[in-house]
Structure formats: structure tokens, C-alpha cells
Design a protein around this motif. Structure first.
Motif, PDB file in Angstrom:
ATOM      1  N   ALA A 238       0.819  -1.210   0.000  1.00 11.20           N
ATOM      2  CA  ALA A 238       0.000   0.000   0.000  1.00 11.20           C
ATOM      3  C   ALA A 238       0.855   1.263   0.000  1.00 11.20           C
ATOM      4  CB  ALA A 238      -0.921  -0.021   1.218  1.00 11.20           C
ATOM      5  N   THR A 239       2.034   1.176   0.591  1.00 11.76           N
ATOM      6  CA  THR A 239       2.967   2.313   0.591  1.00 11.76           C
ATOM      7  C   THR A 239       4.379   1.714   0.587  1.00 11.76           C
ATOM      8  OG1 THR A 239       3.327   4.496   1.615  1.00 11.76           O
ATOM      9  CG2 THR A 239       3.253   2.632   3.119  1.00 11.76           C
ATOM     10  N   PRO A 240       5.371   2.443   0.080  1.00 12.33           N
ATOM     11  CA  PRO A 240       6.729   1.867   0.131  1.00 12.33           C
ATOM     12  C   PRO A 240       7.115   1.567   1.578  1.00 12.33           C
ATOM     13  CG  PRO A 240       6.684   3.840  -1.244  1.00 12.33           C
ATOM     14  CD  PRO A 240       5.351   3.769  -0.559  1.00 12.33           C
ATOM     15  N   ALA A 241       7.907   0.509   1.768  1.00 10.96           N
ATOM     16  CA  ALA A 241       8.165   0.062   3.141  1.00 10.96           C
ATOM     17  C   ALA A 241       9.615   0.257   3.578  1.00 10.96           C
ATOM     18  CB  ALA A 241       7.743  -1.389   3.301  1.00 10.96           C
ATOM     19  N   GLU A 242      10.354   1.136   2.903  1.00  8.31           N
ATOM     20  CA  GLU A 242      11.707   1.399   3.420  1.00  8.31           C
ATOM     21  C   GLU A 242      11.618   1.852   4.870  1.00  8.31           C
ATOM     22  OE1 GLU A 242      10.822   2.751   0.313  1.00  8.31           O
ATOM     23  OE2 GLU A 242      12.646   2.936  -0.931  1.00  8.31           O
ATOM     24  N   ASN A 243      10.601   2.686   5.129  1.00 12.35           N
ATOM     25  CA  ASN A 243      10.325   3.101   6.499  1.00 12.35           C
ATOM     26  C   ASN A 243       9.248   2.173   7.060  1.00 12.35           C
ATOM     27  OD1 ASN A 243       9.731   4.340   8.881  1.00 12.35           O
ATOM     28  ND2 ASN A 243       8.683   6.091   7.956  1.00 12.35           N
ATOM     29  N   GLN A 244       9.677   1.170   7.792  1.00 11.35           N
ATOM     30  CA  GLN A 244       8.722   0.163   8.282  1.00 11.35           C
ATOM     31  C   GLN A 244       7.680   0.784   9.204  1.00 11.35           C
ATOM     32  OE1 GLN A 244      10.672  -3.574   9.487  1.00 11.35           O
ATOM     33  NE2 GLN A 244      12.493  -2.933   8.387  1.00 11.35           N
ATOM     34  N   GLU A 245       8.098   1.827   9.892  1.00  9.55           N
ATOM     35  CA  GLU A 245       7.224   2.536  10.840  1.00  9.55           C
ATOM     36  C   GLU A 245       5.968   3.105  10.157  1.00  9.55           C
ATOM     37  OE1 GLU A 245       6.385   3.753  14.644  1.00  9.55           O
ATOM     38  OE2 GLU A 245       7.962   2.396  13.955  1.00  9.55           O
ATOM     39  N   ALA A 246       6.068   3.373   8.830  1.00 10.15           N
ATOM     40  CA  ALA A 246       4.938   3.978   8.101  1.00 10.15           C
ATOM     41  C   ALA A 246       3.678   3.114   8.203  1.00 10.15           C
ATOM     42  CB  ALA A 246       5.313   4.164   6.629  1.00 10.15           C
ATOM     43  N   PHE A 247       3.873   1.813   8.364  1.00 15.80           N
ATOM     44  CA  PHE A 247       2.709   0.929   8.410  1.00 15.80           C
ATOM     45  C   PHE A 247       1.909   1.059   9.704  1.00 15.80           C
ATOM     46  CE2 PHE A 247       2.316  -1.859   4.697  1.00 15.80           C
ATOM     47  CZ  PHE A 247       3.344  -1.323   3.934  1.00 15.80           C
ATOM     48  N   ARG A 248       2.527   1.676  10.716  1.00 15.96           N
ATOM     49  CA  ARG A 248       1.809   1.859  11.983  1.00 15.96           C
ATOM     50  C   ARG A 248       0.575   2.744  11.765  1.00 15.96           C
ATOM     51  NH1 ARG A 248       3.460   0.183  16.572  1.00 15.96           N
ATOM     52  NH2 ARG A 248       5.641  -0.036  15.967  1.00 15.96           N
ATOM     53  N   LEU A 249       0.777   3.760  10.920  1.00 14.85           N
ATOM     54  CA  LEU A 249      -0.325   4.690  10.666  1.00 14.85           C
ATOM     55  C   LEU A 249      -1.466   3.981   9.904  1.00 14.85           C
ATOM     56  CD1 LEU A 249       0.099   8.345   9.669  1.00 14.85           C
ATOM     57  CD2 LEU A 249      -1.536   6.940   8.440  1.00 14.85           C
ATOM     58  N   ILE A 250      -1.090   3.201   8.892  1.00 13.12           N
ATOM     59  CA  ILE A 250      -2.124   2.494   8.116  1.00 13.12           C
ATOM     60  C   ILE A 250      -2.899   1.553   9.041  1.00 13.12           C
ATOM     61  CG2 ILE A 250      -2.578   1.028   6.104  1.00 13.12           C
ATOM     62  CD1 ILE A 250       0.200   1.786   5.038  1.00 13.12           C
ATOM     63  N   ARG A 251      -2.134   0.811   9.827  1.00 10.46           N
ATOM     64  CA  ARG A 251      -2.708  -0.184  10.737  1.00 10.46           C
ATOM     65  C   ARG A 251      -3.691   0.440  11.727  1.00 10.46           C
ATOM     66  NH1 ARG A 251      -2.731  -5.396   9.688  1.00 10.46           N
ATOM     67  NH2 ARG A 251      -1.836  -6.683  11.308  1.00 10.46           N
ATOM     68  N   ALA A 252      -3.369   1.657  12.149  1.00 10.20           N
ATOM     69  CA  ALA A 252      -4.217   2.306  13.157  1.00 10.20           C
ATOM     70  C   ALA A 252      -5.591   2.658  12.599  1.00 10.20           C
ATOM     71  CB  ALA A 252      -3.524   3.576  13.664  1.00 10.20           C
ATOM     72  N   HIS A 253      -5.714   2.694  11.270  1.00  8.31           N
ATOM     73  CA  HIS A 253      -6.961   3.174  10.677  1.00  8.31           C
ATOM     74  C   HIS A 253      -7.792   2.131   9.957  1.00  8.31           C
ATOM     75  CE1 HIS A 253      -6.318   7.376  11.618  1.00  8.31           C
ATOM     76  NE2 HIS A 253      -5.041   7.172  11.351  1.00  8.31           N
ATOM     77  N   THR A 254      -7.244   0.930   9.764  1.00  6.41           N
ATOM     78  CA  THR A 254      -8.031  -0.035   8.992  1.00  6.41           C
ATOM     79  C   THR A 254      -7.808  -1.471   9.448  1.00  6.41           C
ATOM     80  OG1 THR A 254      -8.539  -0.878   6.785  1.00  6.41           O
ATOM     81  CG2 THR A 254      -6.267  -0.199   7.148  1.00  6.41           C
ATOM     82  N   THR A 255      -8.877  -2.273   9.280  1.00  2.50           N
ATOM     83  CA  THR A 255      -8.770  -3.712   9.569  1.00  2.50           C
ATOM     84  C   THR A 255      -8.552  -4.524   8.286  1.00  2.50           C
ATOM     85  OG1 THR A 255     -11.170  -3.944   9.411  1.00  2.50           O
ATOM     86  CG2 THR A 255     -10.247  -3.618  11.626  1.00  2.50           C
ATOM     87  N   THR A 256      -8.457  -3.861   7.128  1.00  2.00           N
ATOM     88  CA  THR A 256      -8.139  -4.611   5.902  1.00  2.00           C
ATOM     89  C   THR A 256      -6.761  -5.240   6.068  1.00  2.00           C
ATOM     90  OG1 THR A 256      -9.516  -3.255   4.463  1.00  2.00           O
ATOM     91  CG2 THR A 256      -7.671  -4.372   3.411  1.00  2.00           C
TER      92      THR A 256
END
Ligand code: KDG
Ligand code: MG
Length: 402
Positions: A238-256
Motif C-alpha cells: 500500500a505504501t513503500p516500506a523502506e520506512n517500516q514505521e509507516a505501516f503503523r499509521l495504516i494499521r491504526a486506521h483499517t482492519t483490511t
């Protein structure tokens, strides 16, 4: 037993593949895949100049030590070129070990955890109607899980849209094709696509979608939330993952459910994603991450956090990777799904294999080794052709993630 010869074979039966053949002084041989789409010859040079001369005379049984030698011993660690070269050696060595044992590779890994491997196919179309029809065709072929990608109105050459065949190949020209990207149009369109798919096919079929790194974390969060009613199996990259931390934001908003990792090449690329339970599926595969030896470590870490595997299986990974991945999938306890994009008949002829597709599942074969070979005289009839992956720009010309 000693490694007596090592050879890299480059062939292009419809697309480029790099294959390593390791021979032993007792007549046994093993093969591994070293294909890196659009950068094939970089891996060939790395193998020929830096890896193969170190292998001659070594004991092929010492898979772990050879892995550590090539990883730690290089000083310059990781990266797609190095890790693909290591993967090719590793898979060829596992092939030799399993042939010597007279066993299919999954037996050496610990034996069967399942009878069959759930796979997903790639359905795509130039517009919404064509994509709905394409998903229907995959269901008719027996698939239980289908990735749906569609052309987006107003976007030139959206990711994942093929040219009417089962074999989608994005590396379509010697120099990179330029594509233009528009995030707003895409975000408006995708929920409509999945509305139509669920209305037509119901909830029985598993549906997947690949964003291919195009969104920011907040845009990805919005897409994930808007797709919750459509109950996706996963939303990928869903977004580039060089910054693994970026997924924290996605995770906080969706159960997909979230999947990521086809471009990762080591456990260090996904350690925080896994330990933070920021993803549901890890996409790293055998050729991408240093072979069976290292992929097993990633899977074991993932198992601790209930993250499951979903190995990359696009056509730019050769049948050798598919064969090895299927043995891995047959063993790995925390298996999720396996991507399965069909190779062309020319590719299948160059790489005779014993895996087979039946009613939505792939079955690893039972011949000793990973069950995939290379027909070298046929391979020689398909010379290398330069091919690059496309690039994406925003409509104002800004470089974006393809
Ligand atoms: O070489 C690039 C492909 O492997 C990639 O575009 C395919 O994203 C992909 C997928 O999910 O299979
Ligand atoms: Mg992908």
C-alpha cells in the motif's frame, strides 16, 4: 563430495531468466534461480566474478556455512543483487542435498504441514467490465483466490493491466516505459471495482489487490478503510516500506489485512513490521531473500506474531523459484497463500517441472530435489533480450513509485 563446476545460464523464453547450475564430482547437480527483473546481468556478473570462484572444491553439504560465507564474508551485506546470487547458490545446494537423500525437498525441511498449496491468480482488464470478466475467467479455471487489477479512467497505463493474456509482463521495453499516475482518480475508482466484484461473485472467492507502492501512508489508510466492506484477503504494498514505521499509521486506521515484502531481501527489511504486528502477510520469497535458508528464518520470526507467508510468484521468478517455493509452502507452518502467475509454454518447456495446478491449488511434486530442471539446449535457443521495468511520474512530471 565436492562442488566441481558452476555455470550461469541466461535464457529468454518470452522473458529473461538467470539460472545457476552447480555440479558435483559425483555427478549430482542442483539448480537455483538468480533472476532479478530488469537487472539480470548485474547478478550474472556478481555470480561469475565474486561467488562462483569461491565455491569450487567446497563440500555442497555445508549449506549453512556456505550461506554465512557468502553473506558475512562479503562484508558488503544485503541488497537485491547479492541476496539473489546467494539465493541461487542456496537453492542449488538444497536441490543437491535432497537429491542425495532421495527425497522431495519439503521432507528435508521438516515434512508436510498441508496437502496442497492455495494460490492466487492475476486477473486484470483495461476497464471495470473487462476486469470483472477476467476475474470470472479465473474462477472458471478453478481459482479460489484472485488478484484484481484494472485500468483506471483517466490514468495512462495503470499498474498490473496486461495485454489480454494469462502472462502479464511489465518489463516491456529495453528502456523504461514512462507511465503517468493520478492518486485521486485511483482512490475513487478502486472501491467501485470491488463493489462490482462482490456484487457479481459474492463472498466465496478470495479477492486481493496490489497498490504497488503508489500511496502515502494516510492515503493507504483511507483506501484500506474504504475496502473494509469488500473483505479483501489482502491489500498489497500500500505504501513503500523502506520506512517500516509507516505501516503503523495504516494499521491504526483499517482492519483490511496488509501484505508487503516482494522487494525485501532480508529479515532486517521486515523485522519491525513483523514484531510490531503491522502486517498480516509477508511476501518475501526464496529468490528474493537469500534462498530457503534465510526465508525460513523470516517465516519463523513471522510465526511468533501470527504473520503468515504469501510468497511473491510473478512470472519474473523462474519455475525454479516456483518449485522451491512450493516445497517451502508445503512445509512452512504459518503458510498463508502463494502467488501463481502462469509462465508461457516456452518457459515451461525450458524448465521441465513436476509441480501441478488443480482446482485452485498447486501441488509440489515428489521427485527428489525441488523438482525443476533446465533443458540447456532449448534454453540456448532463446538469447537474452534487454528489458526494463516501467517508471511512474505524477501528471506534473514528478517521479513517483512504480
Ligand atoms: O518485476 C516486478 C514484478 O515482480 C512485480 O511488479 C509483480 O507486484 C508484483 C506482484 O505482486 O506480483
Ligand atoms: Mg506486488
Amino acid at each position: 563430495m565436492k562442488i566441481s563446476a558452476a555455470r550461469v545460464i541466461v535464457t529468454s523464453p518470452g522473458r529473461n531468466f538467470v539460472t545457476l547450475k552447480l555440479q558435483t564430482d559425483e555427478g549430482l547437480y542442483g539448480i537455483g534461480d538468480a533472476t532479478l527483473n530488469g537487472r539480470e546481468l548485474a547478478v550474472v556478473a556478481y555470480l561469475n566474478d565474486h561467488v562462483l570462484p569461491c565455491l569450487i572444491g567446497r563440500d555442497p553439504a555445508r549449506i549453512e556455512d556456505i550461506w554465512q560465507f557468502l553473506y558475512r564474508g562479503a562484508y558488503w551485506r544485503r541488497g537485491p543483487v547479492t541476496m539473489r546470487a546467494i539465493a541461487a547458490v542456496d537453492v542449488a545446494l538444497w536441490d543437491i542435498k535432497a537429491k542425495l537423500a532421495g527425497m522431495p525437498l519439503y521432507q528435508l525441511l521438516g515434512g508436510r504441514s498441508r496437502e496442497r498449496v492455495l494460490v492466487y491468480g492475476h486477473a486484470n482488464g483495461e476497464d471495470l467490465d473487462a476486469t470483472v470478466d477476467a476475474v470470472g475467467r479465473y474462477i472458471d479455471m478453478g481459482y479460489r483466490a484472485v488478484r484484481a487489477q484494472s485500468g483506471v479512467p483517466g490514468v495512462t497505463l495503470a499498474y498490473g493491466v496486461g495485454r489480454g493474456t494469462l502472462n502479464y509482463e511489465p518489463a516491456d521495453a529495453a528502456l523504461p516505459t514512462e507511465t503517468a499516475w493520478n492518486t485521486s482518480r485511483y482512490l475513487d475508482f478502486v472501491p467501485r471495482l470491488f463493489d462490482r466484484l462482490r456484487a457479481r461473485f459474492g463472498n466465496e472467492v478470495e479477492l486481493l489487490h496490489d497498490v504497488h507502492h503508489r500511496l502515502t501512508p494516510m492515503e493507504a489508510a483511507r483506501l484500506g478503510r474504504s475496502l473494509e466492506p469488500h473483505r479483501l484477503f489482502w491489500l498489497e504494498d500500500a505504501t513503500p516500506a523502506e520506512n517500516q514505521e509507516a505501516f503503523r499509521l495504516i494499521r491504526a486506521h483499517t482492519t483490511t489485512p496488509l501484505a508487503v515484502g516482494e522487494v525485501f531481501n532480508s529479515i532486517w527489511d521486515c523485522k519491525d513490521l513483523i514484531q510490531g504486528q503491522l502486517i498480516d502477510y509477508i511476501r518475501t520469497t526464496v529468490v528474493g531473500a537469500g534462498g530457503i535458508t534465510h526465508l525460513r528464518r523470516i517465516a519463523d520470526l513471522a510465526a511468533l506474531y501470527q504473520v503468515r507467508t504469501g510468497c511473491h510468484g510473478a512470472t519474473d521468478l523462474s519455475p525454479v523459484t516456483m518449485g522451491a517455493a512450493l516445497h517451502f509452502d508445503t512445509w512452512v507452518p504459518n503458510f498463508g497463500i502463494q502467488e501463481y502467475m502462469r509462465h508461457t509454454s516456452e518457459t515451461d518447456a525450458v524448465f521441465p517441472h513436476d509441480y501441478r495446478f488443480e482446482r485452485g491449488y498447486l501441488f509440489a511434486g515428489d521427485s527428489p530435489g525441488h523438482g525443476v530442471d533446465i533443458d540447456e539446449s532449448l534454453a540456448a535457443r532463446f538469447p537474452y533480450k534487454p528489458a526494463s521495468l516501467p517508471i511512474a511520474r505524477l501528471e506534473d512530471g514528478t517521479m513517483w513509485n512504480w
